[in-house]
Enzyme design. Structure first.
Site, PDB file in Angstrom:
ATOM      1  N   CYS A   1     -13.769  13.079  -8.621  1.00 27.15           N
ATOM      2  CA  CYS A   1     -12.425  13.516  -8.997  1.00 27.15           C
ATOM      3  C   CYS A   1     -12.246  13.464 -10.506  1.00 27.15           C
ATOM      4  CB  CYS A   1     -11.381  12.628  -8.313  1.00 27.15           C
ATOM      5  SG  CYS A   1      -9.673  13.046  -8.740  1.00 27.15           S
TER       6      CYS A   1
ATOM      7  N   CYS B   1      -5.993   7.665 -12.479  1.00 31.37           N
ATOM      8  CA  CYS B   1      -5.191   7.566 -11.265  1.00 31.37           C
ATOM      9  C   CYS B   1      -5.439   6.204 -10.621  1.00 31.37           C
ATOM     10  CB  CYS B   1      -5.592   8.685 -10.306  1.00 31.37           C
ATOM     11  SG  CYS B   1      -4.903   8.533  -8.658  1.00 31.37           S
TER      12      CYS B   1
ATOM     13  N   CYS C   1      -6.043  16.738  -5.735  1.00 35.62           N
ATOM     14  CA  CYS C   1      -6.266  15.440  -5.105  1.00 35.62           C
ATOM     15  C   CYS C   1      -7.177  15.644  -3.902  1.00 35.62           C
ATOM     16  CB  CYS C   1      -4.939  14.823  -4.671  1.00 35.62           C
ATOM     17  SG  CYS C   1      -5.148  13.210  -3.858  1.00 35.62           S
TER      18      CYS C   1
ATOM     19  N   GLN D   1      -0.628   5.651  11.560  1.00 33.77           N
ATOM     20  CA  GLN D   1      -1.867   5.339  10.847  1.00 33.77           C
ATOM     21  C   GLN D   1      -2.215   6.481   9.892  1.00 33.77           C
ATOM     22  OE1 GLN D   1      -3.624   2.671  10.624  1.00 33.77           O
ATOM     23  NE2 GLN D   1      -2.781   1.428  12.269  1.00 33.77           N
TER      24      GLN D   1
ATOM     25  N   TYR E   1       4.954  -5.950  16.490  1.00 33.80           N
ATOM     26  CA  TYR E   1       4.946  -5.024  15.336  1.00 33.80           C
ATOM     27  C   TYR E   1       4.491  -3.649  15.836  1.00 33.80           C
ATOM     28  CZ  TYR E   1       4.745  -9.437  12.643  1.00 33.80           C
ATOM     29  OH  TYR E   1       4.965 -10.698  12.128  1.00 33.80           O
TER      30      TYR E   1
ATOM     31  N   GLU F   1       9.535  -4.307  17.951  1.00 34.40           N
ATOM     32  CA  GLU F   1       9.480  -3.869  16.550  1.00 34.40           C
ATOM     33  C   GLU F   1      10.851  -4.086  15.919  1.00 34.40           C
ATOM     34  OE1 GLU F   1       9.091  -2.532  12.963  1.00 34.40           O
ATOM     35  OE2 GLU F   1       7.292  -2.435  14.212  1.00 34.40           O
TER      36      GLU F   1
ATOM     37  N   ASP G   1      -0.085  -6.495  15.163  1.00 33.85           N
ATOM     38  CA  ASP G   1      -0.529  -5.647  14.042  1.00 33.85           C
ATOM     39  C   ASP G   1       0.480  -5.771  12.906  1.00 33.85           C
ATOM     40  OD1 ASP G   1      -1.685  -3.766  12.405  1.00 33.85           O
ATOM     41  OD2 ASP G   1      -1.158  -2.040  13.642  1.00 33.85           O
TER      42      ASP G   1
ATOM     43  N   CYS H   1      -4.501  -5.390   8.283  1.00 37.69           N
ATOM     44  CA  CYS H   1      -4.861  -4.583   7.120  1.00 37.69           C
ATOM     45  C   CYS H   1      -5.121  -5.467   5.910  1.00 37.69           C
ATOM     46  CB  CYS H   1      -3.766  -3.565   6.810  1.00 37.69           C
ATOM     47  SG  CYS H   1      -2.153  -4.306   6.473  1.00 37.69           S
TER      48      CYS H   1
END
Length: 468
Positions: free
Chosen positions: A74, A80, A177, A300, A329, A350, A399, A426
């Site tokens: 890129c 960036c 991008c 996702q 979650y 949630e 999650d 994550c």
């Protein structure tokens, strides 16, 4: 070593640490290095922080380049804030991400671990994101070369792109991008060209002036495309002319929306996007499940790897068709719906009501009759009366966001004592912290890292816990 503006010379980079920073050791001191270094590079480092046992800084000169280094694909690399590992071959990225999971679970979690499965890499390492958000600004970020060429008179230019790291009011103008498939760049560049030609004002975040603020794009594997243009205030004539031009110029847009945001922050979750063209949402598929994604829905970001992540989660749950599964979650219900055919019952919880509204719609759309969803805090909702109505969980899937689970939720899980917990994370660092708290009742049976974001240091990790 403790003076300001210290430059360490000829520092050999040996690996990576947390957040993708380069790692080196010199004279017994650990050095964390920013600036696109690769293990095997030998660099000079200007220190920003300098403590007794560690230091942190940026590479300012490269004496030797690592033989493993590859050319970034890129043109915006290094300026960036995204795709910081383009200079590292993908197989090596996976090695370091796998090691990151091992290190966090070992050093922070300090729990007994099984052999950690090899990381699941992505087949698509570019154009893999289904969502991107671009920012308009009347203060384009200028590179050092552009500043030098400008001389005494610094030009002011408009930009549509990404915020430059650590400069909240500067935006790097992005021409191409590689994170999202077309027509992402075509939509963005069409708006830029039209805006410049028609003197439409770009937003000034300091002065709170200007008209064009943000552009949010969703491009799905189903071929559906949603664009949401965020503007500072209503101007019907200008707005309709711009939106009509987008539809006329860019083929393939299935939903075009606009959102008026007069606030100081860029969040649209408390605003109401308006549909200008199309049905106002897109549909994405995971296996043969179809999910409705609105302009404010969470989904996702990498559809391809999202499906792989959910398959691991379903496999770890080990469902036989009778289990009561609690999906914490749960967001828009995607994990719960994905495992529903092998479960007796799915209960999704949630905090965000709008997400639960989407989850209910998604369950109906996929003819999932054994899943129910509730808005609220797990700590408040899950009590004896809730168990009496729905049954105690055989499997809990959790999650959480990057911050991990609240300590009170961990206490609740220990109180509930489900036979299995599948923890999708994550952020392996906060996951490791939570595993240490759960260790009094649960053992770690399986660990599977999944790479959702190629060319970044981010990593997802799935852990199966079984009650002792």
């Amino acid at each position: 070593m403790r003076k300001k503006n210290v430059v360490l010379e000829n520092v050999p980079v040996s690996g990576y640490a947390a957040e993708g920073k380069g790692l080196a050791r010199q004279d017994g001191k650990v050095i964390f290095i920013e600036g696109g270094v690769v293990p095997g590079d030998v660099v000079d480092v200007r220190l920003a922080k300098n403590k007794k046992d560690w230091a942190e800084g940026r590479a300012v000169h490269f004496h030797t380049l690592s033989p493993d280094r590859v050319d970034p694909f890129c043109r915006h690399f290094g300026e960036c804030g995204g795709c910081k590992w383009q200079m590292l071959p993908y197989d090596m990225q996976l090695q370091y991400k796998h090691q990151q999971v091992v290190d966090h679970l070992t050093r922070i979690g300090k729990v007994t671990l099984p052999e950690i499965s090899p990381i699941m890499g992505g087949k698509e390492t570019s154009h893999y994101r289904n969502k991107l958000e671009f920012t308009f600004s009347n203060k384009a970020y200028l590179t050092n070369a552009e500043m030098a060429a400008a001389g005494d008179e610094i030009p002011r230019r408009n930009a549509i792109g990404f915020h430059v790291p650590k400069l909240f009011d500067k935006v790097l103008d992005i021409q191409t991008c590689h994170l999202q498939a077309e027509p992402a760049n075509l939509i963005k560049n069409t708006i830029r060209e039209y805006a410049e030609a028609n003197e439409l004002s770009f937003y000034d975040i300091r002065q709170q002036t200007g008209w064009l603020r943000n552009l949010v794009l969703r491009i799905c594997t189903t071929g559906e495309v949603m664009a949401n243009l965020v503007i500072f205030h209503e101007d019907k004539e200008k707005r309709e002319a711009l939106l009509d031009h987008i539809l006329k110029t860019v083929p393939g847009i299935t939903s075009l929306l606009y959102t008026i945001n007069p606030k100081k922050n860029d969040s649209i979750f408390d605003l109401e996007p308006k549909v200008y063209y199309g049905k106002g949402y897109v549909e994405e598929k995971l296996e043969d499940f179809v999910f409705k994604i609105g302009p404010k829905s969470f989904f996702q970001t990498n559809t391809y790897q999202g499906e792989a992540l959910y398959k691991v989660t379903r496999d770890f749950a080990g469902l036989t068709g009778t289990e009561v599964v609690y999906d914490l979650y749960c967001g828009t219900g995607s994990i719960g719906i994905f495992v529903s055919r092998l479960a007796g019952k799915v209960i999704g919880i949630e905090l965000i009501k709008e997400a639960i509204d989407d989850a209910i719609i998604n369950a109906e759309q996929n003819n999932v009759a054994n899943a129910t969803f509730y808005a609220g805090d797990v700590i408040d909702i899950v009590d004896d009366a809730f168990f009496a109505k729905h049954g105690a969980p055989d499997v809990i899937i959790t999650d959480p966001p990057r911050a991990g689970m609240h300590e009170k939720l961990v206490e609740k899980l220990l109180e509930v004592g489900a036979p299995k917990i599948v923890y999708v994370s994550c952020n392996p660092a906060t996951q490791a912290r939570d595993l240490a708290l759960l260790d009094v009742m649960y053992t770690v049976e399986k660990v599977q890292p999944v790479d959702m974001f190629p060319h970044t240091h981010h990593i997802e990790n799935v852990v199966l816990l079984k009650k002792r």
